[in-house]
Scaffold this active site. Structure first.
Site, PDB file in Angstrom:
ATOM      1  CB  THR A 127      -0.825  -0.161   1.129  1.00 35.91           C
ATOM      2  OG1 THR A 127       0.034  -0.605   2.200  1.00 35.91           O
ATOM      3  CG2 THR A 127      -2.230  -1.305   1.146  1.00 35.91           C
ATOM      4  CB  CYS A 128       4.072   2.473   1.810  1.00 35.31           C
ATOM      5  SG  CYS A 128       3.159   1.751   3.497  1.00 35.31           S
ATOM      6  CG  PHE A 129       6.540   1.496  -2.025  1.00 28.69           C
ATOM      7  CD1 PHE A 129       7.107   1.722  -2.082  1.00 28.69           C
ATOM      8  CD2 PHE A 129       6.342  -0.037  -0.964  1.00 28.69           C
ATOM      9  CE1 PHE A 129       8.109   2.151  -0.591  1.00 28.69           C
ATOM     10  CE2 PHE A 129       7.061   0.057  -0.392  1.00 28.69           C
ATOM     11  CZ  PHE A 129       7.490   1.174  -0.103  1.00 28.69           C
TER      12      PHE A 129
END
Length: 178
Positions: A127-129
């Site tokens: 999710t962060c990327f």
């Protein structure tokens, strides 16, 4: 008449709240409720054409590969609610940005999850990327079942426990040479 006015104080409080954060709040009367909702919340369905235009493929991956075609076919087969779950699974949000400007430099990254038995694996989201590692599933039905299972049952956000996630995390911590 008392019943007609009973919500007036609540409506006034909402208007005052909106006026405190929205410049030109008097212009709000020009919008319909649906237009205002769309501006505030975004479009409730995930526009796959927009998502495609904001997709970048990893090394050795292209839109013509069989498993990548399955990926897009699966998303097309999903209901709007399932597409929102997918977006939450891969990005931690359930709506796409409203305008091109709102997208900024964000793009979904689609990588192949290299494994000997792809049908035994779930897709892996970071999710962060805004990225997903997608196995080379052998059929549409398997791809759909695996992604549907992942988006409905895998709620932990980005455990960062895959090689790609570790590589990305290390790259983040490398200090630029002075």
């Amino acid at each position: 008449e008392a019943r007609l006015a009973e919500g007036a104080s609540a409506c006034e409080a909402m208007r005052a709240g909106i006026a405190s954060i929205v410049p030109g709040h008097r212009l709000l009367s020009l919008l319909t409720a649906m237009e205002l909702q769309q501006l505030v919340c975004g479009v409730s369905d995930v526009d796959l054409d927009v998502l495609r235009s904001h997709t970048r493929y990893g090394v050795g991956v292209n839109a013509g590969q069989k498993h990548i075609r399955f990926f897009w076919q699966v998303l097309e087969s999903f209901t709007p609610a399932e597409r929102r779950l997918f977006l939450t699974f891969i990005w931690g949000r359930n709506r796409l940005p409203l305008t091109e400007r709102d997208w900024g430099s964000n793009n979904m990254k689609l990588h192949t999850l290299e494994t000997r038995k792809p049908n035994d694996h779930l897709p892996v989201a970071h999710t962060c990327f805004f990225s997903i590692e997608w196995p080379q599933y052998k059929s549409f039905d398997i791809a759909r079942a695996k992604l549907l299972y992942a988006i409905t049952n895998c709620r932990g956000i980005d455990a960062d426990n895959t090689q790609e996630a570790r590589t990305n995390a290390i790259a983040t911590w490398i200090e630029p040479s002075q």
